[in-house]
Design a protein around this motif. Structure first.
Motif, PDB file in Angstrom:
ATOM      1  N   GLY A 185       0.827  -1.223   0.000  1.00 46.34           N
ATOM      2  CA  GLY A 185       0.000   0.000   0.000  1.00 46.34           C
ATOM      3  C   GLY A 185       0.847   1.253   0.000  1.00 46.34           C
ATOM      4  N   ALA A 186       1.806   1.329  -0.938  1.00 45.14           N
ATOM      5  CA  ALA A 186       2.714   2.485  -0.986  1.00 45.14           C
ATOM      6  C   ALA A 186       2.126   3.605  -1.831  1.00 45.14           C
ATOM      7  CB  ALA A 186       4.070   2.049  -1.541  1.00 45.14           C
ATOM      8  N   HIS A 187       0.868   3.901  -1.579  1.00 43.17           N
ATOM      9  CA  HIS A 187       0.227   5.032  -2.264  1.00 43.17           C
ATOM     10  C   HIS A 187      -0.571   5.804  -1.219  1.00 43.17           C
ATOM     11  CE1 HIS A 187      -2.646   1.650  -2.400  1.00 43.17           C
ATOM     12  NE2 HIS A 187      -3.562   2.580  -2.224  1.00 43.17           N
ATOM     13  N   GLY A 233       2.374  -1.416 -11.947  1.00 43.84           N
ATOM     14  CA  GLY A 233       3.190  -0.850 -10.865  1.00 43.84           C
ATOM     15  C   GLY A 233       2.668  -1.374  -9.541  1.00 43.84           C
ATOM     16  N   GLY A 267       3.885  -2.954  -7.080  1.00 41.54           N
ATOM     17  CA  GLY A 267       4.675  -2.979  -5.853  1.00 41.54           C
ATOM     18  C   GLY A 267       4.707  -4.390  -5.278  1.00 41.54           C
ATOM     19  N   ASP A 304       5.208  -5.086 -12.506  1.00 36.49           N
ATOM     20  CA  ASP A 304       6.082  -4.043 -11.945  1.00 36.49           C
ATOM     21  C   ASP A 304       7.461  -4.265 -12.557  1.00 36.49           C
ATOM     22  OD1 ASP A 304       5.754  -2.264  -9.052  1.00 36.49           O
ATOM     23  OD2 ASP A 304       7.778  -2.496  -9.877  1.00 36.49           O
ATOM     24  N   ASN A 305       8.227  -3.185 -12.712  1.00 33.98           N
ATOM     25  CA  ASN A 305       9.556  -3.373 -13.322  1.00 33.98           C
ATOM     26  C   ASN A 305      10.672  -3.464 -12.284  1.00 33.98           C
ATOM     27  OD1 ASN A 305       9.722  -0.721 -12.519  1.00 33.98           O
ATOM     28  ND2 ASN A 305      10.689   0.019 -14.398  1.00 33.98           N
ATOM     29  N   HIS A 306      10.304  -3.494 -10.993  1.00 34.61           N
ATOM     30  CA  HIS A 306      11.330  -3.603  -9.945  1.00 34.61           C
ATOM     31  C   HIS A 306      11.413  -5.069  -9.507  1.00 34.61           C
ATOM     32  CE1 HIS A 306      13.730  -2.781  -6.451  1.00 34.61           C
ATOM     33  NE2 HIS A 306      13.705  -1.482  -6.691  1.00 34.61           N
ATOM     34  N   MET A 337      10.352  -5.866  -5.945  1.00 32.90           N
ATOM     35  CA  MET A 337       8.899  -5.703  -5.737  1.00 32.90           C
ATOM     36  C   MET A 337       8.184  -6.979  -6.218  1.00 32.90           C
ATOM     37  SD  MET A 337       7.997  -2.723  -4.467  1.00 32.90           S
ATOM     38  CE  MET A 337       8.290  -0.949  -4.459  1.00 32.90           C
ATOM     39  N   LEU A 364       7.798  -6.265 -15.624  1.00 34.38           N
ATOM     40  CA  LEU A 364       7.600  -5.595 -16.920  1.00 34.38           C
ATOM     41  C   LEU A 364       7.615  -4.090 -16.760  1.00 34.38           C
ATOM     42  CD1 LEU A 364       4.528  -6.966 -18.924  1.00 34.38           C
ATOM     43  CD2 LEU A 364       6.857  -6.721 -19.690  1.00 34.38           C
ATOM     44  N   ASP A 365       8.158  -3.417 -17.756  1.00 35.71           N
ATOM     45  CA  ASP A 365       8.114  -1.959 -17.787  1.00 35.71           C
ATOM     46  C   ASP A 365       6.776  -1.535 -18.398  1.00 35.71           C
ATOM     47  OD1 ASP A 365       8.402   0.725 -18.267  1.00 35.71           O
ATOM     48  OD2 ASP A 365      10.411   0.561 -19.136  1.00 35.71           O
ATOM     49  N   ILE A 366       6.003  -0.753 -17.659  1.00 34.64           N
ATOM     50  CA  ILE A 366       4.663  -0.416 -18.178  1.00 34.64           C
ATOM     51  C   ILE A 366       4.712   0.599 -19.314  1.00 34.64           C
ATOM     52  CG2 ILE A 366       3.447  -1.029 -16.065  1.00 34.64           C
ATOM     53  CD1 ILE A 366       3.174   2.036 -15.581  1.00 34.64           C
ATOM     54  N   GLU A 424      -1.785   2.651  -8.887  1.00 39.51           N
ATOM     55  CA  GLU A 424      -1.807   3.411  -7.636  1.00 39.51           C
ATOM     56  C   GLU A 424      -0.438   4.015  -7.359  1.00 39.51           C
ATOM     57  OE1 GLU A 424      -5.140   1.276  -4.936  1.00 39.51           O
ATOM     58  OE2 GLU A 424      -3.362   0.062  -5.306  1.00 39.51           O
ATOM     59  N   SER A 425      -0.342   5.308  -7.563  1.00 37.74           N
ATOM     60  CA  SER A 425       0.913   6.045  -7.354  1.00 37.74           C
ATOM     61  C   SER A 425       2.037   5.456  -8.206  1.00 37.74           C
ATOM     62  CB  SER A 425       1.298   6.027  -5.869  1.00 37.74           C
ATOM     63  OG  SER A 425       2.351   6.908  -5.640  1.00 37.74           O
TER      64      SER A 425
HETATM   65  C1  LIG Z   1       4.990   4.223  -5.029  1.00 35.03           C
HETATM   66  S1  LIG Z   1       5.131   2.595  -5.597  1.00 35.03           S
HETATM   67  C2  LIG Z   1       3.429   2.054  -5.531  1.00 35.03           C
HETATM   68  C3  LIG Z   1       3.314   0.550  -5.539  1.00 35.03           C
HETATM   69  C4  LIG Z   1       1.901   0.003  -5.462  1.00 35.03           C
HETATM   70  N1  LIG Z   1       1.089   0.445  -6.566  1.00 35.03           N
HETATM   71  C5  LIG Z   1       1.298   0.358  -4.144  1.00 35.03           C
HETATM   72  O1  LIG Z   1       0.416   1.207  -4.116  1.00 35.03           O
HETATM   73  O2  LIG Z   1       1.748  -0.184  -3.135  1.00 35.03           O
HETATM   74  C6  LIG Z   1       5.396   2.782  -7.355  1.00 35.03           C
HETATM   75  C7  LIG Z   1       5.588   1.463  -8.051  1.00 35.03           C
HETATM   76  O3  LIG Z   1       5.629   1.683  -9.468  1.00 35.03           O
HETATM   77  C8  LIG Z   1       6.644   0.862 -10.005  1.00 35.03           C
HETATM   78  N2  LIG Z   1       7.092   1.423 -11.275  1.00 35.03           N
HETATM   79  C9  LIG Z   1       7.666   2.627 -11.495  1.00 35.03           C
HETATM   80  N3  LIG Z   1       7.964   2.788 -12.803  1.00 35.03           N
HETATM   81  C10 LIG Z   1       7.542   1.652 -13.423  1.00 35.03           C
HETATM   82  C11 LIG Z   1       7.582   1.208 -14.774  1.00 35.03           C
HETATM   83  N4  LIG Z   1       8.092   1.970 -15.766  1.00 35.03           N
HETATM   84  N5  LIG Z   1       7.080  -0.016 -15.063  1.00 35.03           N
HETATM   85  C12 LIG Z   1       6.562  -0.791 -14.088  1.00 35.03           C
HETATM   86  N6  LIG Z   1       6.498  -0.423 -12.782  1.00 35.03           N
HETATM   87  C13 LIG Z   1       6.991   0.787 -12.454  1.00 35.03           C
HETATM   88  C14 LIG Z   1       7.722   0.862  -8.945  1.00 35.03           C
HETATM   89  O4  LIG Z   1       8.654  -0.185  -9.087  1.00 35.03           O
HETATM   90  C15 LIG Z   1       6.888   0.768  -7.688  1.00 35.03           C
HETATM   91  O5  LIG Z   1       6.630  -0.555  -7.317  1.00 35.03           O
END
Ligand SMILES: C[S@@+](CC[C@H](N)C(=O)[O-])C[C@H]1O[C@@H](n2cnc3c(N)ncnc32)[C@H](O)[C@@H]1O
Length: 234
Positions: free
Chosen positions: A14-16, A42, A44, A64-66, A69, A89-91, A106-107
């Motif tokens: 829940g990093a949003h 994304g 997380g 998510d691309n991390h 995560m 995956l990179d979105i 979400e964020s």
């Molecule tokens: C602030 S965190 C929010 C994570 C999750 N949505 C949540 O609310 O807990 C942002 C997330 O977006 C992912 N992210 C950022 N750029 C991205 C990209 N180009 N492709 C996929 N994921 C990406 C990060 O790795 C991270 O996990």
């Protein structure tokens, strides 16, 4: 280590803004059934994807691309025996064979090239589908110095006002954008949700320092940094 690395390292669920309570309030207004295909971009550590799979018994894909995560998201889905597909995956370059009824972001979008991410997202969204995006919005009065500080700490590619976000969604091809910000009832916040952390052992101190800095920035800028839920239909 950057801000996103620290979230991955600490395994923050829940990093949003608003966390899982906001997610629950946001989803209440949506029609989701066992036949719905949901994509969490994304994702997380997978808190929202797990919540949706558990509570709506629908098909959920999380990307998510991390790598850390995704590793933590996969562990969450396995531990809870949830049939969620998780892909690193990179979105900005989403290539998926499937089409979705709902995309949740979400964020996330502010960390990416927004035009590329939205172009990718809309390609995998069914014509009747909806994108739900929770994003930081700023007041247009924000100074350039403050803007630069926030963008550099979080690694945001853009900091947009509500009107600028709406423009971006329209430019991407969405026809209808509803904006809201649900009020979270404090009594709905459960201790279990608040404690959703899955720490990695390495670099813990560095990650905790970054989290502390995030909390200080959030407090210092609480009058300028807000968030909105954008419900976008084609
Ligand atoms: C602030 S965190 C929010 C994570 C999750 N949505 C949540 O609310 O807990 C942002 C997330 O977006 C992912 N992210 C950022 N750029 C991205 C990209 N180009 N492709 C996929 N994921 C990406 C990060 O790795 C991270 O996990």
């Amino acid at each position: 280590m950057n801000y996103l690395d620290s979230l991955a390292n600490l395994g923050v669920g829940g990093a949003h803004p608003g966390g899982l309570q906001l997610t629950k309030a946001m989803l209440k207004r949506e029609q989701i059934g066992p036949e719905t295909f949901v994509l969490d971009i994304g994702c997380g550590t997978g808190q929202t994807a797990a919540f949706i799979a558990e509570n709506y018994s629908c098909s959920v894909t999380a990307v998510d691309n991390h790598p850390l995560m995704i590793e933590k998201a996969l562990k969450r889905f396995k531990d809870r025996n949830l049939p969620v597909t998780a892909i690193c995956l990179d979105i900005e370059k989403l290539k998926l064979d499937q089409q979705f009824d709902m995309i949740v972001a979400e964020s996330v979008l502010a960390f990416t090239d927004i035009s590329l991410s939205l172009a990718s997202a809309i390609q995998v969204l069914r014509p009747s589908g909806r994108l739900l995006a929770v994003e930081i919005v700023v007041d247009s009065s924000m100074s350039e110095t403050d803007r630069a500080l926030i963008m550099s700490f979080y690694g945001f590619r853009k900091l947009l006002t509500e009107a600028e976000w709406k423009d971006r969604f329209f430019q991407a091809g969405f026809k209808q954008i509803e904006v809201d910000q649900p009020i979270i009832d404090p009594s709905s916040i459960s201790l279990d949700d608040a404690q959703d952390f899955h720490f990695s052992k390495s670099k813990l101190e560095e990650a905790l320092n970054l989290l502390q800095e995030h909390q200080e920035l959030t407090q210092a800028y609480e009058d300028i940094l807000h968030y909105r839920i954008f419900r976008c239909s084609r």
